[in-house]
Every structure is written in C-alpha cells, then in structure tokens.
Design a protein around this motif. Structure first.
Motif, short mmCIF file in Angstrom:
data_model
loop_
_atom_site.label_atom_id
_atom_site.label_comp_id
_atom_site.label_asym_id
_atom_site.label_seq_id
_atom_site.Cartn_x
_atom_site.Cartn_y
_atom_site.Cartn_z
N TYR A 98 1.11 -0.99 0.31
CA TYR A 98 -0.26 -0.37 -0.16
C TYR A 98 0.47 1.89 -0.81
O TYR A 98 1.08 2.50 -0.59
N ALA A 99 2.09 1.46 0.51
CA ALA A 99 2.70 2.60 1.11
C ALA A 99 3.42 2.28 -0.98
O ALA A 99 3.40 3.63 -1.15
N GLY A 100 3.91 1.60 -1.19
CA GLY A 100 4.64 1.61 -2.76
C GLY A 100 3.37 2.39 -3.69
O GLY A 100 3.58 3.02 -4.46
N LEU A 101 2.05 1.48 -3.93
CA LEU A 101 1.10 2.12 -4.78
C LEU A 101 0.76 3.33 -4.10
O LEU A 101 0.34 4.42 -5.24
N SER A 102 0.68 3.42 -2.95
CA SER A 102 -0.12 5.26 -2.59
C SER A 102 1.42 6.30 -3.41
O SER A 102 1.39 7.53 -3.19
N TYR A 103 2.97 5.93 -3.27
CA TYR A 103 3.88 6.61 -3.18
C TYR A 103 4.06 7.47 -4.72
O TYR A 103 3.76 8.33 -4.81
N PHE A 104 3.68 6.88 -5.70
CA PHE A 104 3.16 7.08 -6.78
C PHE A 104 2.39 8.24 -7.32
O PHE A 104 2.59 9.23 -7.70
N ASP A 105 2.00 8.49 -6.63
CA ASP A 105 0.87 9.50 -6.51
C ASP A 105 1.35 10.84 -6.00
O ASP A 105 1.10 12.39 -6.24
N ARG A 106 2.42 10.89 -5.66
CA ARG A 106 4.30 12.10 -5.28
C ARG A 106 4.69 12.28 -5.91
O ARG A 106 5.74 12.78 -5.65
N THR A 107 4.95 11.84 -7.56
CA THR A 107 5.95 11.79 -8.05
C THR A 107 4.68 12.43 -9.80
O THR A 107 3.53 11.82 -9.49
N ALA A 108 5.75 12.62 -10.90
CA ALA A 108 5.55 12.89 -12.07
C ALA A 108 5.24 11.75 -12.79
O ALA A 108 4.84 12.47 -13.58
N ALA A 109 4.93 10.64 -12.41
CA ALA A 109 4.82 8.94 -12.99
C ALA A 109 3.39 9.54 -13.87
O ALA A 109 2.13 9.39 -12.63
#
Ligand code: TXA
Ligand code: MG
Length: 346
Positions: free
Chosen positions: A307-318
């Motif tokens: 879950y930490a990994g899935l939500s991490y990308f919401d804070r990146t430019a991906a």
C-alpha cells in the motif's frame, strides 16, 4: 476538531492513554488504532450512533458492513453465534489476521451490519488493539482507517493523512506487520468460503477444515462478491497501473524493454517491483521512479510494502505505472487480489 496522535511504546507505562482511548470509545467517539494488518477506525460496536460516525467520516456507503474487533472469547459470544467451523478456526488462528462471518446476536445493531443478519468478528493480534478493546470493554467496530477509495493505512502517519482533524485520537503503534487486510471467511455457508484473501491463506484454512471455497464473485465479472465491500472500487493510484507477468529469470529484461518503449512514447513511467527488477532498471530510470517492494518471492515483505508503494507514486510525476506480479498462491493470492484492484482491467 483537533486530532491527538499518541505513540504507544509500552502498554503498562501508557496505561492512562489506553484508558482514555477506551473511555472515548465507550462515550461514542472514534479512535484510530493499529492492528497487525492495517490501522482501524474504531467505534463502540453496540452503539448505532457511534457506527454512523464511522460512515460519515470515511464517506462509506451504508450498505457496507463493519467488522467487530474483540479481545476475548467471552466477548465473541456477546456479538455472534459461534458454530463448529468457527470454533476450529478460532482455536488455530485467533488472535490473528482473520475475520469470521457468523450469525449476529441481538446486541449488534443493524446499522453496524448493513442490515445483514450476520456479523464479521475479528480478534486482532496486536497488543495495542487488544488493550484498547479490553479497556473499552465492548466489541470495537472498525473498518480500515482510510477515507473511502484510499489505500488502507499501514502507519499512523498514513492514517493522519486521511483523518487529521476528523477524529479526536490516533494511537500510534508503529508500522503494521502484515500490511494487507484480514482474510474474511464466511462460516455460515455449508462449506467455509473465503470472501477476501489475506495472510491466513486458503492452504492454511484447508489444512484445518479440509474443504474451503473461494467466493466466485471475487474472480467472475457476472457475479457480485458476497462481501459487500469487495464490490466497491478500491484504491487505485492516480496513474494507470499495468501488472507485468513473466518468468522470474526474465523479469529484469521484460521490464527494461517495456520501460524503453514507454519512455520513447513520451511517458514518465514509475515501477513498483522487486529489489532484483529495480536493480536491473537502475540505469534506465531515476531512483524516485522506482519503488522496491521487497526481495523477489519474499511475499510477507511485499505485502507489508504494497500500500505504501501504490500510494507513493501519487506524489511523483509518473503518468503510467508498471507493477511486477507474484505467483498467486498462498499470501501471493492476497497480493494479486489487491494489485488487481489497483490495476482495474490492465
Ligand atoms: O484487517 C482488517 O480486516 C481491517 C482491520 C482494521 O481489522 N479491517 C478492514 O475492515 O479491512 P473494512 O471495513 O475495510 O473491510 C471489511 C470487509 C468489507 O469488505 C465488508 O463488506 C466485509 O468485510 N464484511 C463485513 N461484514 C460482513 C458480513 N456480515 N458479511 C459479508 N461481508 C462482510
Ligand atoms: Mg477498507
């Protein structure tokens, strides 16, 4: 409302905080607390007004029932009618990451069960959770402590991101161990049926019960899942996610090829994958677009970081994501279930 976050390192030393939290629950207030799976948003399970607050704070549909958390066998009997199947599972797996669906007693208000005649019962294997339930001296109704549609929180910080200002107290017991929600087993059917896969695996259940079914609604698109919550759209990252499958030995190569294709199509690609795959991609992508979810094949580690990994990308430019699959056996079935929900149809 101001939300207090209190670290619990030692229950004996922080007895006063646990008592305060138990008192809040008894008074009909909400308290977020750690369990071994994910953080829960708790309320007095026998108080319909307190349960209504959970639905309001989470923005949760009222037909999606809550599960009751208990700290003793005697407390289970106040809320549910235990049958032979449940008795066997309780002996082996409780406390633990397992929720049993059983006929409810009169004491459980229909607001808690979404009008169903059954109730979910779970005895968490976490000392803070158990101390809180014992202090409240009532079963605690608790869904995962996220706003509806967001990932289940695995730390007090993730919980605060969703609930700060909305509830009086969050108990911080550190990161949860399992990282995925409990296995739900319907014990009211002829053959016990898994309604949601989790860390207590089908194989483990079969060893105790002999025969176990998996709810066909989990995999079929023309049949509704039996756990009302499984029909709702669950957390999906902002960027569309595609699950990548393949032979373990070729995974690094497969990812390198896909990443190159996507980059030349002008995409900013983020990758959620094993340590081994991330290492193979280290020359192809900047570190902030790689999330290492754990060693390949180390399913407990991958579950804990998912879950930490899935939500991490919401804070990146991906703007597009690739995730490495695992074999869907044992705990891998639960990981693939949650990854599948995050990916939608990709
Ligand atoms: O690990 C967990 O189970 C976490 C922690 C906090 O204990 N809790 C959790 O609760 O995941 P929640 O509300 O996010 O998910 C509970 C699921 C929902 O899908 C709900 O529809 C289902 O359990 N459920 C609850 N009562 C049920 C019932 N009587 N019959 C069928 N499904 C039920
Ligand atoms: Mg949930």
């Amino acid at each position: 409302m101001q939300t207090k976050i209190k670290k619990i390192k030692n229950i004996a030393e922080q007895r006063a905080t646990i008592e305060e939290a138990g008192e809040l629950i008894r008074r009909g207030e909400l308290v977020a607390f750690p369990t071994e799976t994910v953080y829960g948003l708790g309320a007095n399970g026998f108080d319909p007004k307190a349960a209504a607050k959970i639905y309001a704070v989470k923005g949760r549909p009222s037909d999606n029932p809550l599960i009751l958390h208990v700290s003793s066998r005697a407390m289970i009997d106040t809320a549910a009618i235990v049958n032979e199947t449940a008795e066997k599972l309780l002996t082996i797996f409780c406390p633990g990451p397992l929720t049993l669906i059983l006929p409810k007693t009169q004491a459980v208000p229909s607001e808690v069960t979404g009008n169903l005649p059954t109730v979910g019962i779970r005895c968490p294997d976490n000392s803070v959770a158990r101390a809180l339930i014992a202090a409240a001296d009532v079963p605690i109704a608790a869904p995962s402590a996220n706003l509806s549609g967001r990932p289940s929180p695995t730390t007090a910080l993730m919980t605060a991101e969703d609930l700060d200002g909305k509830i009086p107290l969050i108990l911080d017991g550190g990161a949860t161990q399992v990282g995925l929600e409990s296995t739900i087993v319907d014990c009211t059917s002829e053959t016990a049926t898994i309604l949601r896969p989790g860390a207590i695996t089908r194989e483990m259940l079969a060893e105790v019960l002999g025969d176990v079914r998996v709810d066909p609604g989990l995999t079929s698109s023309d049949q509704a899942p039996k756990a009302p919550g499984m029909k709702y759209r669950h957390y999906a990252p902002r960027a569309p996610l595609t699950i990548v499958t393949g032979e373990a030995s070729e995974m690094g190569e497969i990812f390198c090829r896909r990443v190159t294709e996507l980059k030349s199509a002008g995409k900013t690609v983020g990758v959620l994958a094993s340590r081994e795959t991330c290492a193979a991609l280290s020359g192809a992508l900047p570190a902030e677009l790689l999330f290492n979810y754990g060693e390949r094949g180390n399913l407990p580690q991958i579950a804990a970081n998912l879950y930490a990994g899935l939500s991490y990308f919401d804070r990146t430019a991906a703007d597009c994501l690739l995730a490495e699959s695992v074999d869907a056996v044992g705990l891998g079935a639960a990981i693939m279930n949650r990854l599948g929900k995050a990916a939608g149809k990709n």
